[in-house]
Design a protein around this motif. Structure first.
Motif, PDB file in Angstrom:
ATOM      1  N   ALA A 182      14.889  22.815  -4.249  1.00 15.58           N
ATOM      2  CA  ALA A 182      15.529  24.016  -4.789  1.00 15.58           C
ATOM      3  C   ALA A 182      15.411  24.063  -6.309  1.00 15.58           C
ATOM      4  CB  ALA A 182      17.003  24.056  -4.379  1.00 15.58           C
ATOM      5  N   THR A 183      15.490  22.906  -6.954  1.00 22.56           N
ATOM      6  CA  THR A 183      15.366  22.855  -8.410  1.00 22.56           C
ATOM      7  C   THR A 183      13.981  23.273  -8.864  1.00 22.56           C
ATOM      8  OG1 THR A 183      17.046  21.134  -8.671  1.00 22.56           O
ATOM      9  CG2 THR A 183      15.396  21.301 -10.398  1.00 22.56           C
ATOM     10  N   ILE A 184      12.949  22.727  -8.225  1.00 25.81           N
ATOM     11  CA  ILE A 184      11.578  23.092  -8.600  1.00 25.81           C
ATOM     12  C   ILE A 184      11.350  24.590  -8.395  1.00 25.81           C
ATOM     13  CG2 ILE A 184       9.152  22.782  -7.995  1.00 25.81           C
ATOM     14  CD1 ILE A 184       9.861  19.868  -7.274  1.00 25.81           C
ATOM     15  N   ALA A 185      11.808  25.112  -7.259  1.00 26.67           N
ATOM     16  CA  ALA A 185      11.634  26.536  -6.976  1.00 26.67           C
ATOM     17  C   ALA A 185      12.389  27.389  -7.991  1.00 26.67           C
ATOM     18  CB  ALA A 185      12.116  26.850  -5.559  1.00 26.67           C
ATOM     19  N   ALA A 186      13.647  27.038  -8.254  1.00 23.76           N
ATOM     20  CA  ALA A 186      14.483  27.832  -9.161  1.00 23.76           C
ATOM     21  C   ALA A 186      13.966  27.793 -10.579  1.00 23.76           C
ATOM     22  CB  ALA A 186      15.923  27.330  -9.111  1.00 23.76           C
ATOM     23  N   GLN A 187      13.449  26.655 -11.018  1.00 24.46           N
ATOM     24  CA  GLN A 187      12.930  26.574 -12.376  1.00 24.46           C
ATOM     25  C   GLN A 187      11.638  27.366 -12.539  1.00 24.46           C
ATOM     26  OE1 GLN A 187      12.617  22.800 -14.311  1.00 24.46           O
ATOM     27  NE2 GLN A 187      14.591  22.054 -13.568  1.00 24.46           N
ATOM     28  N   THR A 188      10.860  27.441 -11.465  1.00 25.60           N
ATOM     29  CA  THR A 188       9.557  28.091 -11.551  1.00 25.60           C
ATOM     30  C   THR A 188       9.660  29.610 -11.562  1.00 25.60           C
ATOM     31  OG1 THR A 188       8.581  26.200 -10.406  1.00 25.60           O
ATOM     32  CG2 THR A 188       7.283  28.227 -10.483  1.00 25.60           C
ATOM     33  N   HIS A 189      10.537  30.161 -10.713  1.00 27.00           N
ATOM     34  CA  HIS A 189      10.671  31.621 -10.631  1.00 27.00           C
ATOM     35  C   HIS A 189      12.132  31.956 -10.384  1.00 27.00           C
ATOM     36  CE1 HIS A 189       9.283  35.727  -8.904  1.00 27.00           C
ATOM     37  NE2 HIS A 189       9.139  35.723 -10.205  1.00 27.00           N
ATOM     38  N   ILE A 190      12.692  32.760 -11.251  1.00 31.98           N
ATOM     39  CA  ILE A 190      14.147  32.913 -11.293  1.00 31.98           C
ATOM     40  C   ILE A 190      14.777  33.495 -10.029  1.00 31.98           C
ATOM     41  CG2 ILE A 190      14.397  35.211 -12.326  1.00 31.98           C
ATOM     42  CD1 ILE A 190      16.294  33.717 -14.400  1.00 31.98           C
ATOM     43  N   PRO A 191      14.089  34.308  -9.191  1.00 28.32           N
ATOM     44  CA  PRO A 191      14.738  34.732  -7.941  1.00 28.32           C
ATOM     45  C   PRO A 191      15.179  33.562  -7.074  1.00 28.32           C
ATOM     46  CG  PRO A 191      12.832  36.114  -8.372  1.00 28.32           C
ATOM     47  CD  PRO A 191      12.807  35.016  -9.398  1.00 28.32           C
ATOM     48  N   TYR A 192      14.489  32.439  -7.162  1.00 28.58           N
ATOM     49  CA  TYR A 192      14.887  31.269  -6.371  1.00 28.58           C
ATOM     50  C   TYR A 192      16.169  30.639  -6.904  1.00 28.58           C
ATOM     51  CZ  TYR A 192      10.278  31.432  -4.185  1.00 28.58           C
ATOM     52  OH  TYR A 192       9.164  31.827  -3.487  1.00 28.58           O
ATOM     53  N   LEU A 193      16.528  30.941  -8.139  1.00 27.79           N
ATOM     54  CA  LEU A 193      17.789  30.421  -8.678  1.00 27.79           C
ATOM     55  C   LEU A 193      18.963  31.036  -7.917  1.00 27.79           C
ATOM     56  CD1 LEU A 193      18.984  28.625 -10.963  1.00 27.79           C
ATOM     57  CD2 LEU A 193      19.107  30.686 -12.365  1.00 27.79           C
ATOM     58  N   VAL A 194      18.875  32.336  -7.680  1.00 32.71           N
ATOM     59  CA  VAL A 194      19.933  33.044  -6.953  1.00 32.71           C
ATOM     60  C   VAL A 194      20.053  32.515  -5.525  1.00 32.71           C
ATOM     61  CG1 VAL A 194      20.724  35.315  -6.169  1.00 32.71           C
ATOM     62  CG2 VAL A 194      19.552  35.094  -8.368  1.00 32.71           C
ATOM     63  N   ASN A 195      18.920  32.118  -4.947  1.00 32.44           N
ATOM     64  CA  ASN A 195      18.921  31.650  -3.557  1.00 32.44           C
ATOM     65  C   ASN A 195      19.094  30.142  -3.444  1.00 32.44           C
ATOM     66  OD1 ASN A 195      17.971  34.232  -1.980  1.00 32.44           O
ATOM     67  ND2 ASN A 195      16.675  34.129  -3.782  1.00 32.44           N
ATOM     68  N   GLY A 196      18.544  29.404  -4.397  1.00 30.64           N
ATOM     69  CA  GLY A 196      18.562  27.952  -4.315  1.00 30.64           C
ATOM     70  C   GLY A 196      19.915  27.336  -4.594  1.00 30.64           C
ATOM     71  N   VAL A 197      20.664  27.881  -5.563  1.00 32.33           N
ATOM     72  CA  VAL A 197      21.975  27.318  -5.896  1.00 32.33           C
ATOM     73  C   VAL A 197      22.921  27.368  -4.700  1.00 32.33           C
ATOM     74  CG1 VAL A 197      24.030  27.617  -7.336  1.00 32.33           C
ATOM     75  CG2 VAL A 197      21.762  27.695  -8.387  1.00 32.33           C
ATOM     76  N   PRO A 198      23.041  28.499  -3.988  1.00 33.33           N
ATOM     77  CA  PRO A 198      23.905  28.506  -2.794  1.00 33.33           C
ATOM     78  C   PRO A 198      23.442  27.525  -1.716  1.00 33.33           C
ATOM     79  CG  PRO A 198      23.452  30.745  -3.506  1.00 33.33           C
ATOM     80  CD  PRO A 198      22.543  29.861  -4.287  1.00 33.33           C
ATOM     81  N   MET A 199      22.116  27.321  -1.584  1.00 31.01           N
ATOM     82  CA  MET A 199      21.630  26.353  -0.602  1.00 31.01           C
ATOM     83  C   MET A 199      22.083  24.946  -0.976  1.00 31.01           C
ATOM     84  SD  MET A 199      20.016  27.549   2.004  1.00 31.01           S
ATOM     85  CE  MET A 199      20.761  29.155   2.147  1.00 31.01           C
ATOM     86  N   CYS A 200      21.986  24.619  -2.253  1.00 31.75           N
ATOM     87  CA  CYS A 200      22.456  23.296  -2.702  1.00 31.75           C
ATOM     88  C   CYS A 200      23.961  23.165  -2.476  1.00 31.75           C
ATOM     89  CB  CYS A 200      22.126  23.101  -4.178  1.00 31.75           C
ATOM     90  SG  CYS A 200      20.361  22.875  -4.519  1.00 31.75           S
ATOM     91  N   ALA A 201      24.694  24.222  -2.788  1.00 30.40           N
ATOM     92  CA  ALA A 201      26.150  24.182  -2.596  1.00 30.40           C
ATOM     93  C   ALA A 201      26.494  24.012  -1.120  1.00 30.40           C
ATOM     94  CB  ALA A 201      26.784  25.456  -3.148  1.00 30.40           C
ATOM     95  N   LEU A 202      25.764  24.729  -0.253  1.00 30.08           N
ATOM     96  CA  LEU A 202      25.999  24.604   1.189  1.00 30.08           C
ATOM     97  C   LEU A 202      25.708  23.185   1.657  1.00 30.08           C
ATOM     98  CD1 LEU A 202      26.514  25.727   4.038  1.00 30.08           C
ATOM     99  CD2 LEU A 202      24.109  26.468   4.081  1.00 30.08           C
ATOM    100  N   ALA A 203      24.596  22.617   1.204  1.00 40.28           N
ATOM    101  CA  ALA A 203      24.219  21.275   1.634  1.00 40.28           C
ATOM    102  C   ALA A 203      25.237  20.238   1.157  1.00 40.28           C
ATOM    103  CB  ALA A 203      22.821  20.933   1.113  1.00 40.28           C
ATOM    104  N   ILE A 204      25.652  20.345  -0.105  1.00 34.51           N
ATOM    105  CA  ILE A 204      26.637  19.398  -0.639  1.00 34.51           C
ATOM    106  C   ILE A 204      27.967  19.551   0.093  1.00 34.51           C
ATOM    107  CG2 ILE A 204      28.011  18.828  -2.684  1.00 34.51           C
ATOM    108  CD1 ILE A 204      25.518  19.548  -4.352  1.00 34.51           C
ATOM    109  N   GLY A 205      28.373  20.805   0.306  1.00 37.17           N
ATOM    110  CA  GLY A 205      29.617  21.053   1.033  1.00 37.17           C
ATOM    111  C   GLY A 205      29.563  20.518   2.447  1.00 37.17           C
ATOM    112  N   ALA A 206      28.419  20.688   3.119  1.00 32.69           N
ATOM    113  CA  ALA A 206      28.277  20.186   4.495  1.00 32.69           C
ATOM    114  C   ALA A 206      28.343  18.665   4.531  1.00 32.69           C
ATOM    115  CB  ALA A 206      26.955  20.675   5.085  1.00 32.69           C
ATOM    116  N   ALA A 207      27.679  18.022   3.559  1.00 33.65           N
ATOM    117  CA  ALA A 207      27.712  16.560   3.515  1.00 33.65           C
ATOM    118  C   ALA A 207      29.137  16.056   3.318  1.00 33.65           C
ATOM    119  CB  ALA A 207      26.803  16.057   2.394  1.00 33.65           C
ATOM    120  N   LEU A 208      29.888  16.698   2.418  1.00 32.43           N
ATOM    121  CA  LEU A 208      31.277  16.290   2.198  1.00 32.43           C
ATOM    122  C   LEU A 208      32.144  16.569   3.424  1.00 32.43           C
ATOM    123  CD1 LEU A 208      31.740  17.495  -1.499  1.00 32.43           C
ATOM    124  CD2 LEU A 208      31.527  15.136  -0.667  1.00 32.43           C
TER     125      LEU A 208
END
Length: 609
Positions: A182-208
């Protein structure tokens, strides 16, 4: 390792070789297609060339962030870092960008299949490989062999979705994969920032959440370890943009925040248009035939100006039904997938609704990755339901073979398409390559104000066709050949600040002009024309003139006399007007595809502005 594990690994390796083969073939084909990158691809090569030196990039390519020339960049430089080793291996040739992109996408396919294996062992790897094969066919080999920033992350987004699915299922070990991808995608093209951050948040939240529900102390510590690794690695990957923010004023992060929280300079897409675009990108029904007839069906579909998205509404309804079934029957793996897809689809609509100005096809290419998993979830749910009532069909054994058959069909189609693959924008690259030998010879011979190969030269352009695309390419081509070149401060962002040459620090100027500006430059005192080409055929020149006459007539009919002179001075700029009828835009686009003649001049210093 058991014999079963060894067979599973061998199957994955063989399957990966099949699915990834079109990319390898494409890289070989492109080795014999000479290329002079222009516009964004020229800017990309400049930055890849900088990697490892004192001017190693800290941010991404320039974007529609702020107003030119004080524009911001996409968040980060990781696409440049990843491509650089392949660029070096190629001997610092433009082909190295294509080679690197092909190899990295082959590796990404392997990662997708590995994630599929973690989901459902050998069958999961085969189905994930089939998804990747359809993605290769859908995006097309031009997209996957050129590291333009909207193209570079398209398969990486599939990695984000598969890995997040695994984490939500309880496989917290791949949390670091979610964060890095998600970091590589978000840094490369900004639309992935809007999509990648929630994916990371979901994954971290699920792990916790899984840690909270576990009574196993070892498992709880393991989750924290996975979380620590993911956060630590993610922090390292985000260091370059934050270093830029600290050392530069204003920093790029601040510019991005101010741009998206401030008043937009362009018209925001209407809500009804955002919904239509959203459903168009779910329309698997219309997409199916295109996968057989188009070499880049996703690009083709994203670029269509019309379409009502009814097929997408049908697919969305089927997905909702599949999700309801999964939750009612407590199917753990399907529930995890649907949670991921629900998050992705909500952010997809939000991302599309935040588009300013024209809805370019490349702004929504990533959405097809989500659509592939939506289709997978529907098919998988249908198979589970059928298997519950017809166990005699042995669907679990047969479906992977069907998936494999689909993958083979689209892979063969991709291989066939690879032999017709061309470089991006040949109408821009070809003429630039044509004028380079004469330009280099003139500089070396000291023609006009030139002082030979050891001089310093400011490159300037006046482009009537496509916002200076070939001008950026000229800077890149001369620098790759070892010349000391730079630009005026106006182009400090796209060409990088360290390539700015203040007046008095260069010996002469090299000017590129196109279209109507060529005769104007020929009339200037002290300017020596050293190269010229019009690579268009007689039929193409005739077609261009026909289209130009049509465009001018239609502009007058529409009461847009203000754009009549702009057609000959800035054709691409004129085509961006959001109020123009589609037939005029289409005619202008065809004119751009045909191209214009270009000329190179050597001029004394002090003539750029």
């Amino acid at each position: 390792m058991t014999d079963v594990d060894e067979r599973s690994r061998s199957t994955r390796a063989a399957w990966w070789a099949v699915v990834a083969s079109p990319l390898l073939i494409a890289a070989v084909v492109l080795l014999w297609r000479p290329w002079a990158p222009t516009l964004d691809m020229a800017m990309t090569e400049l930055r890849v060339r900088d990697v490892g030196g004192r001017n190693t990039p800290l941010v991404g390519l320039p974007g529609r962030i702020g107003d030119f020339p004080d524009q911001g960049n996409h968040p980060g430089p990781w696409s440049f870092y990843l491509i650089a080793p392949f660029y070096w291996l190629s001997g610092r040739r433009a082909w190295g960008l294509e080679f690197g992109s092909a190899v990295l996408n082959m590796a990404t396919i392997g990662l997708i299949m590995w994630l599929g294996h973690r989901i459902d062992r050998r069958w999961g790897a085969i189905v994930a490989g089939a998804v990747a094969a359809v993605a290769v066919r859908g995006y097309g080999l031009s997209v996957l062999t050129h590291p333009w920033n909207p193209y570079f992350p398209v398969l990486i987004w599939l990695v984000v979705l598969f890995a997040t699915w695994l984490v939500v299922r309880g496989d917290h070990a791949v949390l670091v994969v979610v964060v890095v991808a998600a970091t590589i995608a978000a840094q490369t093209h900004i639309p992935y920032l809007v999509n990648g951050v929630p994916m990371c948040a979901l994954a971290i939240g699920a792990a916790l959440w899984h840690r909270h529900r576990s009574d196993d102390e070892h498992e709880r510590r393991s989750v924290l370890r996975s979380l620590g690794i993911a956060v630590g690695v993610g922090a390292i990957f985000w260091l370059p943009p934050f270093v830029d923010q600290v050392v530069r004023d204003p920093g790029n992060i601040r510019m991005i925040i101010e741009h998206f929280l401030g008043e937009p300079t362009d018209r925001r897409v209407a809500a009804s248009e955002a919904v239509r675009v959203f459903f168009r990108h779910l329309d698997v029904i219309a997409l199916g035939p295109d996968l057989l007839t188009e070499a880049d069906a996703f690009v083709y579909r994203s670029g269509l100006p019309g379409g009502n998205g009814i097929g997408g509404v049908v697919i969305f309804a089927l997905w909702v039904g599949a999700a309801v079934w999964a939750f009612r029957h407590r199917h753990a793996s399907l529930m995890a997938l649907h949670v991921v897809l629900a998050t992705a689809l909500v952010m997809q609509l939000l991302s599309i609704s935040r588009i300013f100005g024209k809805v370019w096809y490349y702004l929504t290419l990533w959405a097809w990755g989500t659509t592939l998993l939506v289709a997978l979830s529907i098919v998988w749910t249908a198979c589970v339901v059928i298997a519950e009532h017809r166990s005699d069909l042995r669907l679990r054994e047969r479906v992977p073979y069907v998936a494999g058959g689909v993958a083979v069909i689209v892979t063969v189609a991709s291989i066939v398409a690879s032999f017709g693959l061309d470089v991006p924008d040949p109408q821009l690259s070809g003429p630039l390559r044509t004028v380079m030998p004469d330009t280099v010879e003139a500089i070396d011979d000291g023609v006009g104000a030139a002082v030979g190969p050891d001089g310093t030269y400011l490159v300037f352009w006046q482009d009537a066709l496509f916002i200076g695309s070939q001008g950026y390419g000229l800077v890149n081509e001369l620098e790759r050949r070892g010349y000391d070149v730079g630009v005026h401060d106006t182009w400090r962002v796209p060409v990088t600040p360290h390539r700015v040459l203040p007046f008095g620090e260069y010996d002469a100027e090299v000017h590129l002009t196109t279209g109507i500006f060529i005769d104007e430059w020929r009339a200037r005192d002290g300017f020596v024309e050293v190269a010229y080409t019009d690579d268009r055929s007689d039929d193409e020149r005739e077609r261009y003139d026909e289209l130009r006459a049509y465009v001018l007539e239609r502009l007058v009919e529409e009461g847009r006399d203000d754009l009549v002179p702009v057609v000959d001075e800035n054709l691409f700029g004129a085509s961006l007007d959001l109020d123009l009828p589609q037939d005029i835009v289409d005619a202008m686009s065809e004119m751009i595809e045909i191209g214009l003649p270009i000329a190179i001049f050597i001029a004394p210093s002090g003539n750029s502005f």
